[in-house]
Design a protein around this motif. Sequence first.
Motif, PDB file in Angstrom:
ATOM      1  N   GLY A 165      52.202  31.206  37.580  1.00 22.92           N
ATOM      2  CA  GLY A 165      52.540  29.835  37.926  1.00 22.92           C
ATOM      3  C   GLY A 165      51.365  29.017  38.402  1.00 22.92           C
ATOM      4  O   GLY A 165      51.546  27.951  39.001  1.00 22.92           O
ATOM      5  N   ARG A 166      50.135  29.473  38.111  1.00 23.96           N
ATOM      6  CA  ARG A 166      48.933  28.748  38.531  1.00 23.96           C
ATOM      7  C   ARG A 166      47.738  29.294  37.749  1.00 23.96           C
ATOM      8  O   ARG A 166      47.839  30.350  37.114  1.00 23.96           O
ATOM      9  CB  ARG A 166      48.715  28.906  40.031  1.00 23.96           C
ATOM     10  CG  ARG A 166      48.800  30.335  40.514  1.00 23.96           C
ATOM     11  CD  ARG A 166      48.724  30.449  42.014  1.00 23.96           C
ATOM     12  NE  ARG A 166      49.146  31.771  42.468  1.00 23.96           N
ATOM     13  CZ  ARG A 166      48.901  32.231  43.671  1.00 23.96           C
ATOM     14  NH1 ARG A 166      48.229  31.487  44.548  1.00 23.96           N
ATOM     15  NH2 ARG A 166      49.324  33.430  44.032  1.00 23.96           N
ATOM     16  N   PRO A 167      46.609  28.603  37.801  1.00 22.41           N
ATOM     17  CA  PRO A 167      45.425  29.107  37.104  1.00 22.41           C
ATOM     18  C   PRO A 167      45.038  30.500  37.587  1.00 22.41           C
ATOM     19  O   PRO A 167      45.227  30.853  38.755  1.00 22.41           O
ATOM     20  CB  PRO A 167      44.348  28.076  37.437  1.00 22.41           C
ATOM     21  CG  PRO A 167      45.111  26.830  37.744  1.00 22.41           C
ATOM     22  CD  PRO A 167      46.384  27.278  38.393  1.00 22.41           C
ATOM     23  N   LEU A 168      44.474  31.281  36.710  1.00 26.83           N
ATOM     24  CA  LEU A 168      44.170  32.674  37.018  1.00 26.83           C
ATOM     25  C   LEU A 168      43.227  32.824  38.207  1.00 26.83           C
ATOM     26  O   LEU A 168      43.428  33.684  39.065  1.00 26.83           O
ATOM     27  CB  LEU A 168      43.561  33.358  35.780  1.00 26.83           C
ATOM     28  CG  LEU A 168      44.554  33.914  34.762  1.00 26.83           C
ATOM     29  CD1 LEU A 168      43.845  34.313  33.476  1.00 26.83           C
ATOM     30  CD2 LEU A 168      45.283  35.111  35.337  1.00 26.83           C
ATOM     31  N   GLU A 169      42.193  31.986  38.266  1.00 26.11           N
ATOM     32  CA  GLU A 169      41.214  32.183  39.347  1.00 26.11           C
ATOM     33  C   GLU A 169      41.775  31.817  40.713  1.00 26.11           C
ATOM     34  O   GLU A 169      41.264  32.274  41.746  1.00 26.11           O
ATOM     35  CB  GLU A 169      39.927  31.392  39.065  1.00 26.11           C
ATOM     36  CG  GLU A 169      40.004  29.899  39.287  1.00 26.11           C
ATOM     37  CD  GLU A 169      40.584  29.155  38.109  1.00 26.11           C
ATOM     38  OE1 GLU A 169      40.553  27.916  38.114  1.00 26.11           O
ATOM     39  OE2 GLU A 169      41.051  29.819  37.160  1.00 26.11           O
ATOM     40  N   ARG A 170      42.836  31.011  40.741  1.00 28.42           N
ATOM     41  CA  ARG A 170      43.482  30.709  42.028  1.00 28.42           C
ATOM     42  C   ARG A 170      44.350  31.865  42.481  1.00 28.42           C
ATOM     43  O   ARG A 170      44.472  32.149  43.682  1.00 28.42           O
ATOM     44  CB  ARG A 170      44.311  29.436  41.905  1.00 28.42           C
ATOM     45  CG  ARG A 170      43.468  28.171  41.790  1.00 28.42           C
ATOM     46  CD  ARG A 170      44.339  26.943  41.667  1.00 28.42           C
ATOM     47  NE  ARG A 170      45.301  26.826  42.772  1.00 28.42           N
ATOM     48  CZ  ARG A 170      46.279  25.934  42.810  1.00 28.42           C
ATOM     49  NH1 ARG A 170      46.428  25.086  41.793  1.00 28.42           N
ATOM     50  NH2 ARG A 170      47.089  25.881  43.834  1.00 28.42           N
ATOM     51  N   ALA A 171      44.986  32.552  41.535  1.00 20.90           N
ATOM     52  CA  ALA A 171      45.816  33.708  41.870  1.00 20.90           C
ATOM     53  C   ALA A 171      44.974  34.952  42.139  1.00 20.90           C
ATOM     54  O   ALA A 171      45.352  35.805  42.944  1.00 20.90           O
ATOM     55  CB  ALA A 171      46.799  33.989  40.746  1.00 20.90           C
ATOM     56  N   VAL A 172      43.825  35.052  41.453  1.00 23.66           N
ATOM     57  CA  VAL A 172      42.933  36.201  41.621  1.00 23.66           C
ATOM     58  C   VAL A 172      41.540  35.652  41.945  1.00 23.66           C
ATOM     59  O   VAL A 172      40.706  35.466  41.058  1.00 23.66           O
ATOM     60  CB  VAL A 172      42.891  37.068  40.342  1.00 23.66           C
ATOM     61  CG1 VAL A 172      42.101  38.354  40.579  1.00 23.66           C
ATOM     62  CG2 VAL A 172      44.296  37.393  39.851  1.00 23.66           C
ATOM     63  N   PRO A 173      41.258  35.365  43.211  1.00 20.35           N
ATOM     64  CA  PRO A 173      39.986  34.723  43.584  1.00 20.35           C
ATOM     65  C   PRO A 173      38.742  35.517  43.215  1.00 20.35           C
ATOM     66  O   PRO A 173      37.652  34.944  43.102  1.00 20.35           O
ATOM     67  CB  PRO A 173      40.104  34.572  45.107  1.00 20.35           C
ATOM     68  CG  PRO A 173      41.575  34.617  45.387  1.00 20.35           C
ATOM     69  CD  PRO A 173      42.146  35.533  44.362  1.00 20.35           C
ATOM     70  N   SER A 174      38.894  36.827  43.002  1.00 18.34           N
ATOM     71  CA  SER A 174      37.734  37.655  42.662  1.00 18.34           C
ATOM     72  C   SER A 174      37.269  37.455  41.222  1.00 18.34           C
ATOM     73  O   SER A 174      36.171  37.883  40.854  1.00 18.34           O
ATOM     74  CB  SER A 174      38.082  39.133  42.870  1.00 18.34           C
ATOM     75  OG  SER A 174      39.194  39.504  42.051  1.00 18.34           O
ATOM     76  N   LEU A 175      38.075  36.807  40.388  1.00 13.11           N
ATOM     77  CA  LEU A 175      37.750  36.660  38.960  1.00 13.11           C
ATOM     78  C   LEU A 175      36.488  35.837  38.734  1.00 13.11           C
ATOM     79  O   LEU A 175      36.302  34.783  39.345  1.00 13.11           O
ATOM     80  CB  LEU A 175      38.915  35.995  38.222  1.00 13.11           C
ATOM     81  CG  LEU A 175      39.949  36.886  37.533  1.00 13.11           C
ATOM     82  CD1 LEU A 175      40.994  36.039  36.842  1.00 13.11           C
ATOM     83  CD2 LEU A 175      39.288  37.830  36.543  1.00 13.11           C
TER      84      LEU A 175
END
Length: 476
Positions: A165-175
């Motif tokens: 439900g959101r951009p990947l880097e916001r859900a997984v900050p390590s990306l």
Amino acid sequence: MSEWSEERALAAVVAALANTAAGRRFDLGRVRSLADLQAHAPMMDVASHAREVEAHLGFGTTDAGDPRARELSGAIHERAEVTAVWRGFLRGEEVRRAIVLQAREIDGSVDRIVVDDLAALGAEVLRVERVDDEEALLAMLEEVAPTIIAAPSSFTLGWLEELLGRPLERAVPSLRLLLAGHDLGRRLRSRLPVESAGWIHRSGRLGLPSPRPPARAFTLAVGSQVIELLPHQQSDDGLRAFEAETIAPAQAILGRHYELVVSSPLGCLRLRTDEHVQVVGFDPPTSLVPTPRPRVIRLRPPPQEVALEGISMVGVWLTAAVRQAFRPEDPALVAATIGPDPGAIDAVQTSTRALKGDPFAETELGGAGRSGVRARPLLPRRLLVQVEVQGLGRADLAERLAEAIDADLRRRSPAYDHLRGRRELRAPRVTIVAPGSFKNAQARRIRGLRGRVGTPEVRVVGRERASIFPSATHWR
């Protein structure tokens, strides 16, 4: 052929295949150069290669536990260049963990290429081969905190964003890096660019990710396996005219189109891959490959022909006929398939007594059964078109589309028009599938974690795969 490939890549193919039944069939033990290989083994399409080569290899050239399997894939030879490109995308960021979303579908050593490439970056690699529980997958992403996610397609990464439900880097900050093997032109919500994971084929590594534009370009992996280029030109009607002989990659011409022909120790011998490319540039030689290496973009193969009773229909004519059947006032076309109708096969049998010129017609040598009746090969007598539209159309939409498609094909093909006039072929059958069928089929492809997801708006399908909507319901 350059010295390196004669001494290493070609030698690896000969060493792996010469003592197999397929190798003895083509006398590979006497092959010393590309010219020898071309003289001993013809180019083979997928069907003939399966019959002439793969059928004689048994269970392949290596066992699953064979330590030589990874070496035979050829991936190790250009791994350093692949990881150097990825490090450039990372801009100095440290790689701790990586997740690979990829089903097992090819040779085991080929399936591991991307995993081993990421491990060479120093990453701890976790592979996800199937998705049974979406919530568990999202929880794993949060727990693992990967630096890199590699997926078969950009659609797979977009699907993850929908789940989150959101951009990947916001859900997984390590990306820090997203990698995909297909559909690189698809845009995501994420601000992280989707970079190339490279081009992996059943024969091994086929293309290296390129840091140079265009973004969809690959550098042919001529240091990993034997690659030949088969030149072709496309005519006005969309057909491709192929030349008789292949050329070496170093002889490629900028802007020209080619089909890739590969030979590798994993059991490919002058296989015509049906992978088509356009040369957009050249990368400089390396210590491994002392010749210019073509940089290419992939082209979609032309739509396949469809065999009906008495005629083969050109694929590009079929797709054009479906598109042009729609009027401006009709509902918008979402997706369609066109192919032979398996329900339009006539059960015609011919008595062997009527077969003239065959002295063994009544015997086992003539293929007759005890009844003295032998069925001839039968093909469908009409086309099946499955269409999904956006919005509601008139009740007679399917019938009108069928008439328009039939008229268009009769105009394009005198042979089709002749057979229709003799009533040996029937008018196409059009069915309108339920809304959402294409999206559901695409979702199944995404969840399968396999290869390309993006497909043409209108697809030509074979008799064995009559629909991309296998669970769709139809209405007229």
